[in-house]
Scaffold this active site. Structure first.
Site, PDB file in Angstrom:
ATOM      1  N   GLY A 161      23.572 -24.880  15.708  1.00 21.20           N
ATOM      2  CA  GLY A 161      23.361 -24.371  17.068  1.00 21.20           C
ATOM      3  C   GLY A 161      24.586 -24.543  17.944  1.00 21.20           C
ATOM      4  N   LYS A 193      11.200 -35.131  21.381  1.00 21.92           N
ATOM      5  CA  LYS A 193      10.416 -33.884  21.341  1.00 21.92           C
ATOM      6  C   LYS A 193       9.000 -34.169  20.864  1.00 21.92           C
ATOM      7  CE  LYS A 193      14.106 -30.772  19.799  1.00 21.92           C
ATOM      8  NZ  LYS A 193      14.540 -29.911  18.697  1.00 21.92           N
TER       9      LYS A 193
END
Ligand SMILES: O=P(O)(O)OC[C@H]1O[C@H](O)[C@H](O)[C@@H](O)[C@@H]1O
Length: 548
Positions: free
Chosen positions: A271, A511
């Site tokens: 990413g 998360k």
């Protein structure tokens, strides 16, 4: 893959550096320059459009020799070549690391599992270019037949920081009639502030997510679609106003975006290394396909330099080694990146992810705890602003903060008369490097007639190391060169520290916990007995504040 498996701090090269550090201490830069008047020119390198002055570092020829010996012993070149060959050097995820294929010329061959990936890269670039041209020319129409005036990229992390930074950096090269905006935060305020003044009929959303499962992005994209539909009132409007960038066609289709309007990339692109993939679509729409190609060519130039330049002239290798010198031997905890360019206002944010998500690790590639320092805290904001805020600490604080000063000789043309301010900007850049390196002695202060009591307060110890990177102007190619320089620097450091720079497991725990906590925030009856005392109290307080 590595030339040896001995722990890096047990190698003779590491010990030699320790010993050298003990003997050398912090050599006064004033003396180093006095004894070698040529140092400013000798300790400088050029690559592509970049001039790199590394003379203001606490190093001698011997330091450099020892650092290069360390790189050689740790097999940095071998790991680099393995990366370029498409080997799966991201060992924890079993993936190749091939962002460099994204900027390779059409005729290059780079194989992953026996398949040349370059044709697919160029097929996507061609598809992006065709789409970008349609949007730019107004041929691509919104649902009501209007051309697109605002492109909103919805993404986070690597699917946001790169295009956002590059769009800011290359604003003078953008088609000013189409604006790009970037929405990342799950805080609804981000989407709200970015769409509140927009006409949905003239807005294109690019939903950018490598995995297409990132909760922030999917939440924002869902809200954006709801907004669009409430304004345009017809489900078939979505196809005119939403495209996707992802590796995950299945999830894209599930979200309701036609995969014909999906721009693909691959699991071998991390990413934080994806601004030069389809993740750069918003940028390509803004600057056009040709400028985007120049941007990619800038990266490629550095890749080729990194792959082929001899160690003593290899800039990413040198910058990586200098970082290790401060991080591991001088105990510097941070590294400042200070661009003297307003257009680079987001550059350091971008580098934070690139560097800290790559090298913020504390186990080796084999899973053993490290007993040496790894990635630094990267921080900084554009000069001259920082000078009036935190530079005090850089000049007179107790911490050693190595810094990169970045500047451009030529102001952008459209500044007109404002370009007259440019000499002042660059004078500040040079002056800061000077002040940090050479300081001002107590004698010099006293000689100015400063009262004795103030002298210690107005003395500058100097010896604060900086690299100065100077280029002619901030073009798409130069931006690509700069990014690739830092990418490969990060690679070098990861290779020496023996960590995997290409995974990011450290972001997962938070998360998962957030996912578990969310229902406990909404329902007053939800059981909080499984929570730690601090979190339970916070949840209770939150519920009370929300009247739940
Ligand atoms: O592109 P996505 O799959 O949506 O991921 C977006 C970002 O979130 C993750 O949590 C990672 O920490 C980042 O490396 C990544 O860039």
């Amino acid at each position: 893959m590595m030339s040896d498996r001995v722990r890096v701090d047990q190698t003779e090269q590491w010990r030699a550096l320790r010993q050298h550090h003990r003997e050398l201490g912090e050599p006064p830069l004033r003396e180093l320059f006095a004894s070698d008047p040529d140092r400013g020119r000798r300790y400088a390198l050029e690559v592509g459009d970049l001039y790199i002055d590394y003379s203001r570092h606490l190093i001698t020829d011997e330091t450099l020799r020892l650092l290069h010996a360390l790189a050689e012993a740790r097999g940095v070149a071998e790991l680099r070549d393995a990366m370029f060959r498409g080997e799966k050097i991201n060992v924890t995820e079993g993936r190749a690391v091939l962002h460099l294929a994204l900027r390779s010329p059409r005729d290059t061959r780079i194989e992953v599992d026996g398949e040349n990936v370059v044709p697919a890269v160029h097929a996507v670039l061609d598809k992006m270019a065709a789409f970008a041209e349609r949007v730019r020319s107004g041929e691509w129409k919104g649902f009501t037949g209007k051309p697109i005036r605002t492109v909103v990229n919805i993404g986070i992390g690597g699917s946001d920081l790169g295009p956002k930074m590059a769009y800011e950096a290359l604003k003078p090269f953008t088609d000013r009639s189409i604006q790009a905006r970037f929405v990342s935060n799950v805080d609804g305020a981000d989407l709200h502030e970015n769409i509140r003044d927009l006409d949905p009929a003239e807005t294109l959303f690019i939903v950018s997510s490598k995995t297409f499962t990132t909760v922030e992005t999917i939440t924002n994209a869902t809200s954006a679609r709801r907004w669009l539909l409430s304004e345009l009132g017809d489900e078939s409007a979505v196809a005119h106003h939403f495209v996707a960038v992802s590796t995950n066609a299945e999830q894209v289709a599930k979200f309701g975006i036609d995969t014909a309007n999906m721009f693909e990339f691959w699991d071998w692109v991390g990413g934080r290394y994806s601004v030069d993939s389809a993740i750069g679509l918003s940028l390509m729409i803004a600057i056009g396909p040709e400028r985007f190609r120049e941007f990619l060519d800038g990266f490629h130039l550095i890749d080729e330099h990194f792959r082929t330049a001899p160690p003593e002239r290899n800039v990413p290798l040198l910058l990586g080694l200098l970082g290790i010198w401060y991080d591991d031997f001088h105990d510097a905890q941070t590294h400042a990146v200070l661009p003297y360019s307003h257009y680079l206002s987001r550059f350091t944010d971008y580098l934070q992810q690139l560097d800290m998500e790559s090298n913020g690790k504390s186990v080796t590639r084999e899973g053993e705890p490290v007993s040496w320092e790894t990635g630094p805290i990267v921080w900084g904001t554009p000069g001259t602003n920082g000078q009036h805020a935190y530079y005090q600490l850089l000049h007179q604080g107790t911490k050693l903060v190595p810094a990169d000063l970045i500047g451009f000789a030529r102001p952008v043309e459209e500044l007109g008369e404002l370009a007259d301010q440019h000499d002042l900007l660059i004078a500040n850049l040079f002056a800061q490097g000077q002040a940090l390196a050479f300081g001002k002695t107590a004698e010099e202060v006293a000689a100015e007639g400063i009262p004795a009591a103030q002298v210690p307060h107005r003395t500058f110890p100097g010896n604060r190391p900086t690299t100065t990177i100077l280029a002619d102007s901030l073009t798409p190619s130069v931006l690509g060169q700069l990014i690739a320089l830092y990418e490969q620097k990060v690679f070098v450091q990861g290779a020496i520290w023996d960590i995997n720079s290409y995974d990011q497991w450290g972001v997962e725990l938070g998360k998962a916990l957030a996912k578990r906590l969310e229902p406990q925030l909404t329902a007053a009856t939800a059981d909080t007995s499984d929570l730690d005392g601090s979190t339970a109290a916070l949840v209770e307080r939150y519920r009370a504040l929300r009247g739940r």
